[in-house]
Design an enzyme around this catalytic site. Structure first.
Site, PDB file in Angstrom:
ATOM      1  N   CYS A 107      -2.608  -2.992   8.393  1.00 13.29           N
ATOM      2  CA  CYS A 107      -2.277  -1.557   8.878  1.00 13.29           C
ATOM      3  C   CYS A 107      -1.833  -1.863  10.406  1.00 13.29           C
ATOM      4  O   CYS A 107      -1.078  -1.069  10.926  1.00 13.29           O
ATOM      5  CB  CYS A 107      -3.550  -0.793   8.947  1.00 13.29           C
ATOM      6  N   CYS A 134       0.792  -1.301  -0.074  1.00 14.21           N
ATOM      7  CA  CYS A 134       0.091  -0.114   0.026  1.00 14.21           C
ATOM      8  C   CYS A 134       0.954   1.329  -0.076  1.00 14.21           C
ATOM      9  O   CYS A 134       0.323   2.356  -0.137  1.00 14.21           O
ATOM     10  CB  CYS A 134      -0.871   0.105   1.186  1.00 14.21           C
ATOM     11  N   CYS A 157      -3.258   5.336   5.633  1.00 19.56           N
ATOM     12  CA  CYS A 157      -4.379   5.362   5.694  1.00 19.56           C
ATOM     13  C   CYS A 157      -5.096   5.623   6.981  1.00 19.56           C
ATOM     14  O   CYS A 157      -3.972   5.653   8.190  1.00 19.56           O
ATOM     15  CB  CYS A 157      -5.022   3.763   5.273  1.00 19.56           C
ATOM     16  N   ASP A 160       2.436   2.875   2.462  1.00 17.47           N
ATOM     17  CA  ASP A 160       2.320   3.194   3.733  1.00 17.47           C
ATOM     18  C   ASP A 160       3.413   3.425   4.576  1.00 17.47           C
ATOM     19  O   ASP A 160       4.412   2.255   4.620  1.00 17.47           O
ATOM     20  CB  ASP A 160       1.027   2.732   4.597  1.00 17.47           C
TER      21      ASP A 160
HETATM   22 FE1  FES Z   1      -1.623   0.154   4.186  1.00 19.22          FE
HETATM   23 FE2  FES Z   1      -3.391   1.028   6.038  1.00 19.22          FE
HETATM   24  S1  FES Z   1      -3.549   0.515   3.780  1.00 19.22           S
HETATM   25  S2  FES Z   1      -1.158   0.612   6.349  1.00 19.22           S
END
Ligand code: FES
Length: 125
Positions: free
Chosen positions: A104, A35, A60, A37
């Site tokens: 996450c 993702c 997110c 992040d």
């Molecule tokens: Fe990747 Fe939340 S979508 S940490």
């Protein structure tokens, strides 16, 4: 049923301990390549206790809520206690996370544990 628990929404809207510690005793960084992040944790340790925790999260809403919760759970804990914080215990404290958001919660405890490892490495030098 709402997608996110009230607690997640609340931590997302008012995240605790956001920021950086200039003279941190340990820094842990982690990213999720899928993702994209990223999360950084900074800790200040005194007498084997986590005196202060700060974090920066580019991610997110769930990742931000998780970071905020991890920082609260870790503050005031001994190193050993903080190492017991797991991805599951964080998700539980937040009142659960949707299944597709569990990754996450993985970031939070892992980033904290990396900061602790960094602290231990520096101390053993
Ligand atoms: Fe990747 Fe939340 S979508 S940490």
């Amino acid at each position: 049923m709402p997608f996110y628990s009230e607690k997640v929404m609340e931590h997302f809207a008012n995240p605790r301990n956001v920021g950086e510690i200039a003279q941190a005793d340990g820094i842990g960084e982690i990213g999720n390549p899928v993702c994209g992040d990223m999360m950084s944790f900074y800790i200040k340790v005194k007498d084997n206790k986590i005196e202060d925790v700060k974090f920066k999260t580019f991610g997110c809403g769930a990742a931000i809520a998780v970071s905020s919760m991890v920082s609260e759970m870790a503050k005031g804990k001994t190193i050993e206690e903080a190492l017991q914080i797991t991805n599951d215990s964080v998700a539980k404290e937040l009142g659960g996370l949707p299944p597709n958001k569990m990754h996450c919660s993985n970031l939070g405890a892992d980033a904290l544990h990396r900061a602790i490892e960094d602290y231990q490495k520096k101390r053993n030098k």
